[in-house]
Structure formats: C-alpha cells, structure tokens
Design a protein around this motif. Structure first.
Motif, PDB file in Angstrom:
ATOM      1  N   ASP A  20       0.874  -1.155  -0.074  1.00 18.67           N
ATOM      2  CA  ASP A  20      -0.199  -0.123   0.092  1.00 18.67           C
ATOM      3  C   ASP A  20       0.873   1.111  -0.087  1.00 18.67           C
ATOM      4  O   ASP A  20       1.609   1.495   0.890  1.00 18.67           O
ATOM      5  CB  ASP A  20      -1.016   0.122   1.208  1.00 18.67           C
ATOM      6  N   LEU A  21       0.873   2.140  -1.162  1.00 20.37           N
ATOM      7  CA  LEU A  21       1.492   3.188  -1.267  1.00 20.37           C
ATOM      8  C   LEU A  21       0.720   4.378  -0.705  1.00 20.37           C
ATOM      9  O   LEU A  21       1.398   5.605  -0.743  1.00 20.37           O
ATOM     10  CB  LEU A  21       2.157   3.485  -2.670  1.00 20.37           C
ATOM     11  N   THR A  22      -0.255   4.343  -0.066  1.00 23.01           N
ATOM     12  CA  THR A  22      -1.227   5.309   0.261  1.00 23.01           C
ATOM     13  C   THR A  22      -0.996   5.906   1.701  1.00 23.01           C
ATOM     14  O   THR A  22      -0.805   4.916   2.674  1.00 23.01           O
ATOM     15  CB  THR A  22      -2.479   5.010   0.186  1.00 23.01           C
ATOM     16  N   ALA A  23      -0.959   7.190   1.735  1.00 17.02           N
ATOM     17  CA  ALA A  23      -0.907   7.809   3.367  1.00 17.02           C
ATOM     18  C   ALA A  23      -2.149   7.697   3.978  1.00 17.02           C
ATOM     19  O   ALA A  23      -3.086   8.183   3.166  1.00 17.02           O
ATOM     20  CB  ALA A  23      -0.229   9.254   2.830  1.00 17.02           C
ATOM     21  N   PRO A  24      -2.404   7.408   5.269  1.00 17.38           N
ATOM     22  CA  PRO A  24      -3.500   7.567   5.756  1.00 17.38           C
ATOM     23  C   PRO A  24      -3.997   9.104   5.807  1.00 17.38           C
ATOM     24  O   PRO A  24      -3.186   9.933   5.976  1.00 17.38           O
ATOM     25  CB  PRO A  24      -3.263   7.304   7.402  1.00 17.38           C
ATOM     26  N   LEU A  25      -5.336   9.159   5.709  1.00 15.71           N
ATOM     27  CA  LEU A  25      -5.880  10.518   5.256  1.00 15.71           C
ATOM     28  C   LEU A  25      -6.852  10.732   6.571  1.00 15.71           C
ATOM     29  O   LEU A  25      -7.791  10.339   7.036  1.00 15.71           O
ATOM     30  CB  LEU A  25      -7.082  10.467   4.064  1.00 15.71           C
ATOM     31  N   SER A  26      -6.272  12.094   7.128  1.00 15.20           N
ATOM     32  CA  SER A  26      -6.811  12.560   8.474  1.00 15.20           C
ATOM     33  C   SER A  26      -6.585  14.057   8.657  1.00 15.20           C
ATOM     34  O   SER A  26      -6.199  14.463   7.627  1.00 15.20           O
ATOM     35  CB  SER A  26      -6.228  11.593   9.742  1.00 15.20           C
ATOM     36  N   ALA A  27      -7.104  14.472   9.891  1.00 14.49           N
ATOM     37  CA  ALA A  27      -7.008  15.838   9.992  1.00 14.49           C
ATOM     38  C   ALA A  27      -5.530  16.154   9.972  1.00 14.49           C
ATOM     39  O   ALA A  27      -5.045  17.399   9.807  1.00 14.49           O
ATOM     40  CB  ALA A  27      -7.672  16.363  11.165  1.00 14.49           C
ATOM     41  N   GLU A  28      -4.602  15.343  10.247  1.00 11.71           N
ATOM     42  CA  GLU A  28      -3.372  15.802  10.590  1.00 11.71           C
ATOM     43  C   GLU A  28      -2.643  15.437   9.393  1.00 11.71           C
ATOM     44  O   GLU A  28      -1.223  16.074   9.236  1.00 11.71           O
ATOM     45  CB  GLU A  28      -2.496  14.641  11.436  1.00 11.71           C
ATOM     46  N   THR A  29      -3.038  15.138   8.133  1.00 11.16           N
ATOM     47  CA  THR A  29      -2.327  14.895   6.743  1.00 11.16           C
ATOM     48  C   THR A  29      -1.949  16.134   6.261  1.00 11.16           C
ATOM     49  O   THR A  29      -2.612  17.323   6.165  1.00 11.16           O
ATOM     50  CB  THR A  29      -3.248  14.219   5.579  1.00 11.16           C
ATOM     51  N   TRP A 145      11.096  11.186   1.361  1.00  7.01           N
ATOM     52  CA  TRP A 145      10.315  12.391   1.836  1.00  7.01           C
ATOM     53  C   TRP A 145       9.174  11.855   2.811  1.00  7.01           C
ATOM     54  O   TRP A 145       8.522  12.707   3.808  1.00  7.01           O
ATOM     55  CB  TRP A 145       9.853  13.124   0.729  1.00  7.01           C
ATOM     56  N   ASP A 146       8.539  10.517   2.606  1.00 12.20           N
ATOM     57  CA  ASP A 146       7.543  10.188   3.315  1.00 12.20           C
ATOM     58  C   ASP A 146       7.801   9.993   4.913  1.00 12.20           C
ATOM     59  O   ASP A 146       6.903  10.005   5.738  1.00 12.20           O
ATOM     60  CB  ASP A 146       7.262   8.658   2.787  1.00 12.20           C
ATOM     61  N   ALA A 147       9.127   9.995   5.068  1.00 12.99           N
ATOM     62  CA  ALA A 147       9.614   9.916   6.590  1.00 12.99           C
ATOM     63  C   ALA A 147       9.009  11.167   7.220  1.00 12.99           C
ATOM     64  O   ALA A 147       9.051  11.034   8.515  1.00 12.99           O
ATOM     65  CB  ALA A 147      11.001   9.409   6.847  1.00 12.99           C
ATOM     66  N   ARG A 148       8.913  12.308   6.554  1.00 15.36           N
ATOM     67  CA  ARG A 148       8.432  13.613   7.169  1.00 15.36           C
ATOM     68  C   ARG A 148       6.954  13.751   7.308  1.00 15.36           C
ATOM     69  O   ARG A 148       6.351  14.583   7.670  1.00 15.36           O
ATOM     70  CB  ARG A 148       8.945  14.937   6.385  1.00 15.36           C
ATOM     71  N   SER A 149       6.143  12.526   6.884  1.00 14.31           N
ATOM     72  CA  SER A 149       4.770  12.960   6.850  1.00 14.31           C
ATOM     73  C   SER A 149       3.875  13.089   7.762  1.00 14.31           C
ATOM     74  O   SER A 149       2.793  13.554   7.726  1.00 14.31           O
ATOM     75  CB  SER A 149       4.115  11.847   5.853  1.00 14.31           C
ATOM     76  N   ALA A 150       4.436  12.662   9.016  1.00 10.23           N
ATOM     77  CA  ALA A 150       3.497  12.959  10.315  1.00 10.23           C
ATOM     78  C   ALA A 150       3.526  14.498  10.683  1.00 10.23           C
ATOM     79  O   ALA A 150       2.668  14.530  11.494  1.00 10.23           O
ATOM     80  CB  ALA A 150       4.208  12.029  11.398  1.00 10.23           C
ATOM     81  N   SER A 151       4.268  15.211  10.022  1.00 12.69           N
ATOM     82  CA  SER A 151       4.608  16.821  10.512  1.00 12.69           C
ATOM     83  C   SER A 151       4.220  17.668   9.275  1.00 12.69           C
ATOM     84  O   SER A 151       5.141  17.663   8.211  1.00 12.69           O
ATOM     85  CB  SER A 151       5.658  17.014  11.110  1.00 12.69           C
ATOM     86  N   GLN A 152       3.217  18.568   9.489  1.00 15.02           N
ATOM     87  CA  GLN A 152       3.267  19.639   8.350  1.00 15.02           C
ATOM     88  C   GLN A 152       4.340  20.459   8.240  1.00 15.02           C
ATOM     89  O   GLN A 152       4.708  20.537   7.123  1.00 15.02           O
ATOM     90  CB  GLN A 152       2.013  20.550   8.992  1.00 15.02           C
ATOM     91  N   PHE A 155       7.182  18.301   6.762  1.00 19.19           N
ATOM     92  CA  PHE A 155       7.040  17.616   5.266  1.00 19.19           C
ATOM     93  C   PHE A 155       7.072  18.931   4.258  1.00 19.19           C
ATOM     94  O   PHE A 155       7.486  18.833   3.156  1.00 19.19           O
ATOM     95  CB  PHE A 155       5.429  17.436   5.249  1.00 19.19           C
ATOM     96  N   LEU A 156       6.697  20.226   4.486  1.00 18.42           N
ATOM     97  CA  LEU A 156       6.747  21.482   3.734  1.00 18.42           C
ATOM     98  C   LEU A 156       8.235  21.817   3.753  1.00 18.42           C
ATOM     99  O   LEU A 156       8.637  22.543   3.004  1.00 18.42           O
ATOM    100  CB  LEU A 156       5.831  22.411   4.303  1.00 18.42           C
ATOM    101  N   ASN A 157       8.922  21.699   4.884  1.00 17.11           N
ATOM    102  CA  ASN A 157      10.153  22.114   5.261  1.00 17.11           C
ATOM    103  C   ASN A 157      10.432  23.601   4.588  1.00 17.11           C
ATOM    104  O   ASN A 157      11.480  23.873   3.715  1.00 17.11           O
ATOM    105  CB  ASN A 157      11.306  20.986   4.287  1.00 17.11           C
ATOM    106  N   ALA A 158       9.657  24.591   5.067  1.00 21.08           N
ATOM    107  CA  ALA A 158       9.749  26.032   4.523  1.00 21.08           C
ATOM    108  C   ALA A 158      10.631  26.736   5.597  1.00 21.08           C
ATOM    109  O   ALA A 158      10.565  26.595   6.654  1.00 21.08           O
ATOM    110  CB  ALA A 158       8.536  26.447   4.426  1.00 21.08           C
ATOM    111  N   GLU A 188       6.733  11.324  -3.332  1.00 20.42           N
ATOM    112  CA  GLU A 188       6.412  11.230  -2.049  1.00 20.42           C
ATOM    113  C   GLU A 188       5.988  12.565  -1.361  1.00 20.42           C
ATOM    114  O   GLU A 188       5.968  12.674  -0.225  1.00 20.42           O
ATOM    115  CB  GLU A 188       7.736  10.661  -1.296  1.00 20.42           C
ATOM    116  N   THR A 189       6.331  13.849  -1.991  1.00 20.60           N
ATOM    117  CA  THR A 189       6.244  15.122  -1.711  1.00 20.60           C
ATOM    118  C   THR A 189       4.885  15.539  -1.780  1.00 20.60           C
ATOM    119  O   THR A 189       3.946  14.748  -2.209  1.00 20.60           O
ATOM    120  CB  THR A 189       7.193  15.942  -2.295  1.00 20.60           C
TER     121      THR A 189
END
Length: 258
Positions: A20-29, A145-152, A155-158, A188-189
C-alpha cells in the motif's frame, strides 16, 4: 491455469505481495501552503452523522470535507492551465489506472540536499542499469520524503525563502512530458514539483509539462522503499469526481516475491 486464476493464486499464496503506497487520510495529513493571496486547499475533516445512537441506532457514518489535492492523490490533466482542455479525473480511462511502474531511488542525494532536482541524465544513468522506463506506465521518484509525513512543518520544510523539497528540473520535466514513454510520475512530496518550483522557468514545470501532455501525477506516496526498481504493477484509483482536477486515491503496488 488461465491468467486471472493464476494471478489470484499468486496473491493468496503471497507470491505476489500488495504494498500500500497510500498515506492515511486524517486531519493531521499535511497540505500544501500557497502564498496568502491565493486560495488554500482544505485539510481533511470528518463530520459525524451518527454512531450507534439517537441519530442512527444501528450505524456509524460521517460526512467528510477535503481538497481534491489533499493527501495521496491523483492529478488529472485539467489540474493545470496547460491541460485545461484535457481530461478531468472522472474521464481518465480505467485502463490507465493500472499499469507497470519503476522506482528511481534518489533518497541518498535528497538526504544531503533537500532541494535536489532530478535531471534527464539521472534517468539515463538509471536506464543504463535497469532498462527503459515502462511504456504506458509510471515513474515513481523515491526521495525518502515520506518519513516526514507525520508533521506539516517537516513535510513542507519551509523557511523565509519558501519550501525546500526535492523535485524535477525544468529540462527533465519537459522531457518527461514530451518524450518519456510513461503516463505519469509519482512522488512522496506534497506535489510533483520541487518546493522552489515557483521560481523556475517555467514555474512549476512538472505540472505544466505533465498536464499539458495529457499525463498524470501521483503525490504523497509512501512505502516506496519496499519496492524493487522494476517489475511493479501499479493500481492508482482516484475518486471519479465529475469535472474534478484530481482526487484522493488509493495507490497499490503488486510485486512478485521469491
């Protein structure tokens, strides 16, 4: 044994694994953040309708609200101005939702430089080792980059200069759109373009080239590290939103093991 029963047997026996290549979809996505003068996409939200209570004694269900391009999602050609007269997501033929895929792994380069850009020569070097990109298939671009997906924020790294995430150079984007045999690119971004792509010439070249060529994008993929470079069958199943520019998608990879 005929073809489909043999595939079914391979799946039940485990000789073919489903990843499964899908990220769980939630309010934290995490969601993309545009400059404030532009409209912003919605985070995923659930509104409970009933949960085995007075509102519905035997059932649980919800309404949901989300952007078309929130979480793991499919970009249709009409998402970008270059493809504005092309397919919406509901018009993508089902035959194009299943196809071969390959994984190009540049995670080590991205670990050293989050602004790393994929170039045509990188793809040519990969092809020299693994063979050509698949005709009518997908190029999946692994960056870790998926390793960063738990944090907005991660993940954006701005910073004050904007987002810093890997992507594709303008020349490579043009080549992928106009010359490569693939039907789409998966990343993954948060989007198929690099974080700094707003300043490229042209801006957001991957979107412009892919959508303008009638090709597709898949974003916010996970678990590409579990896939081999070649020999993958990809299933990308977006919601068929009429006139939609894209949709959340369940993305599965079938891989033969052992």
């Amino acid at each position: 044994m005929s073809l489909l029963p043999s595939v079914a047997e391979a799946l039940t026996s485990g000789r073919v694994e489903i990843v499964d290549l899908t990220a769980p979809l939630s309010a934290e996505t995490p969601v993309i953040q545009l400059p404030p003068e532009f409209a912003q996409t919605a985070r995923f939200e659930l509104e409970e309708l009933s949960r085995y209570d007075d509102r519905g004694p035997a059932w649980y269900w919800n309404n949901f609200r989300t952007g078309e391009h929130t979480g793991t999602h499919f970009d249709a050609p009409n998402h970008w101005v270059t493809g504005q007269d092309r397919e919406d997501v509901a018009s993508v033929p089902a035959s194009r939702l299943i196809g071969p895929a390959v994984v190009l792994d540049f995670s080590s380069q991205v670990a050293e430089n989050p602004d790393f850009l994929l170039e045509v020569e990188h793809i040519e070097q990969w092809q020299a080792e693994h063979g050509p990109l698949p005709q009518g298939g997908w190029m999946l671009y692994r960056t870790g980059w998926d390793a960063r997906s738990a944090s907005q924020q991660e993940f954006l790294n701005a910073d004050e200069t904007g987002p810093h995430t890997p992507g594709v150079s303008p020349a490579c984007a043009k080549w992928l759109g106009e010359e490569a045999p693939i039907i789409g690119v998966g990343v993954e971004t948060v989007g198929t373009d690099a974080g700094a792509a707003h300043s490229f010439d042209p801006p957001f070249p991957c979107h412009a080239a892919l959508m303008g060529s009638g090709k597709y994008g898949l974003t916010q993929l996970q678990n590409l590290a579990q896939l081999p470079p070649t020999g993958i069958l990809l299933i990308a199943a977006p919601l068929p939103i009429v006139t939609g520019s894209g949709a959340p998608a369940r993305v599965l990879a079938l891989v033969e093991r052992g």
